[in-house]
Write a protein that holds these residues in place. Sequence first.
Motif, mmCIF file in Angstrom:
data_model
loop_
_atom_site.group_PDB
_atom_site.id
_atom_site.type_symbol
_atom_site.label_atom_id
_atom_site.label_comp_id
_atom_site.label_asym_id
_atom_site.label_seq_id
_atom_site.Cartn_x
_atom_site.Cartn_y
_atom_site.Cartn_z
ATOM 1 N N ARG A 1 -24.684 0.081 25.535
ATOM 2 C CA ARG A 1 -25.480 -1.130 24.726
ATOM 3 C C ARG A 1 -26.587 -0.486 23.960
ATOM 4 N NH1 ARG A 1 -21.579 -2.883 25.867
ATOM 5 N NH2 ARG A 1 -21.097 -4.643 27.358
ATOM 6 N N LEU A 2 -26.701 -0.832 22.579
ATOM 7 C CA LEU A 2 -27.749 -0.371 21.877
ATOM 8 C C LEU A 2 -28.220 -1.292 20.955
ATOM 9 C CD1 LEU A 2 -25.363 2.413 20.058
ATOM 10 C CD2 LEU A 2 -27.170 2.847 21.985
ATOM 11 N N ALA A 3 -29.518 -1.185 20.619
ATOM 12 C CA ALA A 3 -30.464 -2.433 20.167
ATOM 13 C C ALA A 3 -29.993 -2.396 18.506
ATOM 14 C CB ALA A 3 -31.939 -1.765 20.087
ATOM 15 N N LEU A 4 -29.921 -1.329 18.021
ATOM 16 C CA LEU A 4 -29.464 -1.246 16.505
ATOM 17 C C LEU A 4 -30.094 -2.546 15.812
ATOM 18 C CD1 LEU A 4 -25.847 -0.482 17.241
ATOM 19 C CD2 LEU A 4 -27.474 0.984 16.539
ATOM 20 N N THR A 5 -31.420 -2.776 15.784
ATOM 21 C CA THR A 5 -31.814 -3.958 15.193
ATOM 22 C C THR A 5 -31.707 -4.302 13.817
ATOM 23 O OG1 THR A 5 -33.510 -3.801 17.000
ATOM 24 C CG2 THR A 5 -34.263 -5.318 15.310
ATOM 25 N N LYS B 1 -26.831 -4.778 8.038
ATOM 26 C CA LYS B 1 -26.532 -3.979 6.855
ATOM 27 C C LYS B 1 -25.330 -4.520 6.281
ATOM 28 C CE LYS B 1 -28.924 0.519 7.882
ATOM 29 N NZ LYS B 1 -28.605 1.595 8.083
ATOM 30 N N ARG B 2 -24.659 -5.399 6.942
ATOM 31 C CA ARG B 2 -23.458 -6.104 6.563
ATOM 32 C C ARG B 2 -23.570 -7.525 6.298
ATOM 33 N NH1 ARG B 2 -18.292 -3.030 9.320
ATOM 34 N NH2 ARG B 2 -19.403 -3.681 11.139
ATOM 35 N N ALA B 3 -24.679 -7.870 5.868
ATOM 36 C CA ALA B 3 -25.059 -9.454 5.989
ATOM 37 C C ALA B 3 -24.127 -10.363 5.185
ATOM 38 C CB ALA B 3 -26.584 -9.470 5.678
ATOM 39 N N GLN B 4 -23.330 -9.758 4.439
ATOM 40 C CA GLN B 4 -22.595 -10.618 3.468
ATOM 41 C C GLN B 4 -21.083 -10.248 3.647
ATOM 42 O OE1 GLN B 4 -24.263 -12.313 -0.047
ATOM 43 N NE2 GLN B 4 -26.090 -11.447 0.179
ATOM 44 N N ARG B 5 -20.685 -9.220 4.303
ATOM 45 C CA ARG B 5 -19.528 -8.810 4.501
ATOM 46 C C ARG B 5 -18.718 -9.690 5.164
ATOM 47 N NH1 ARG B 5 -18.819 -3.304 4.249
ATOM 48 N NH2 ARG B 5 -16.830 -3.613 5.127
ATOM 49 N N VAL C 1 -26.394 -18.635 5.535
ATOM 50 C CA VAL C 1 -26.416 -18.123 6.920
ATOM 51 C C VAL C 1 -25.861 -16.588 6.968
ATOM 52 C CG1 VAL C 1 -25.930 -18.550 9.345
ATOM 53 C CG2 VAL C 1 -26.117 -20.447 7.782
ATOM 54 N N LEU C 2 -26.587 -15.652 7.351
ATOM 55 C CA LEU C 2 -25.990 -14.332 6.963
ATOM 56 C C LEU C 2 -25.285 -13.793 8.273
ATOM 57 C CD1 LEU C 2 -28.897 -12.996 5.197
ATOM 58 C CD2 LEU C 2 -26.721 -13.795 4.174
ATOM 59 N N LEU C 3 -24.604 -12.714 8.092
ATOM 60 C CA LEU C 3 -23.897 -12.102 9.391
ATOM 61 C C LEU C 3 -24.570 -10.937 10.036
ATOM 62 C CD1 LEU C 3 -20.103 -11.496 9.289
ATOM 63 C CD2 LEU C 3 -21.740 -9.560 9.901
ATOM 64 N N LYS C 4 -24.878 -11.180 11.391
ATOM 65 C CA LYS C 4 -25.131 -10.090 12.175
ATOM 66 C C LYS C 4 -24.090 -9.304 12.971
ATOM 67 C CE LYS C 4 -29.323 -10.784 14.356
ATOM 68 N NZ LYS C 4 -30.150 -10.796 15.390
#
Length: 277
Positions: free
Chosen positions: A164-168, A173-177, A222-225
């Motif tokens: 488990r990583l936070a990677l906040t 970084k791939r919000a529209q992929r 609405v962006l992708l996380k």
Amino acid sequence: MKLSIIVSTYNRPDALNAVLQGLAQQVGINAKEWEVIIADDGSTVTTQQLIAQWQTHFPCALQHVWHEDTGFRLAAIRNLSAINAQGEYLVFLDGDCIPFPDFAVQTLRLAEPGWFVAGNRVLLSQKYTAQLCQAGGNPAQWSAIAWLWAKLSGKANRALPWLRLALTQSRKKRAQRWAVLKGCNIGVWKQDFIRINGFDESFSGWGHEDSDFAVRLIRAGVLLKDGRFAVPVLHLWHRENDRSKQAENWKKLEETLKSTHIHAVRGYLQYVTEPKK
């Protein structure tokens, strides 16, 4: 209620049983904070009986939403199940994807206004899937060493699903992929789901309705996380689905990409009954 986990299934009770076992072992969440809804695309009575057995001792509310079997209608049963969902946040899982014990808690930690979550999956081998469905057990509770051995021995395609990583910031970084999204593991606010009219049922058979869903969400703002190293699921092996409609559905997706619409052609809102005046 905060969270509704919607699990789609069709005539695979052994896999569904493993998924319900994983959901029953969730930790760190109060029974009143979540629910599970089985989105049943027309299974036989065997699935109904399995769910009824689990309902007697499940740790939260467990609903069964069923419609008649008239072919592959995943989008429709998901929309119908969303109508019944009491949670502010929806998670869509496939009925052959086992969650880890921290799945519900991690899902709520990732939930953020203006974002939806693309979860990832770990593939289990055909041989190990058969063993798991017959003998039981939960690989989601394996140790780090056990996962390393699972990767080396070919039971699974990854060795670090326990990590488990936070990677906040990296998660955005791939919000529209849109292509990142896998239909087997999706988290979305219910208000955003309704805003785009849910899944588009004009996609016939298997293929690309999840991509269409992601494209319309992103177009609506609405962006992708990225949910990697937070909300993985263990994907039980199965034979490849009937892909005879894939080319037709790809054309529909291309039409979506070329258009500007955000609402599903035929989606969630068709099931909403207008209140009587």
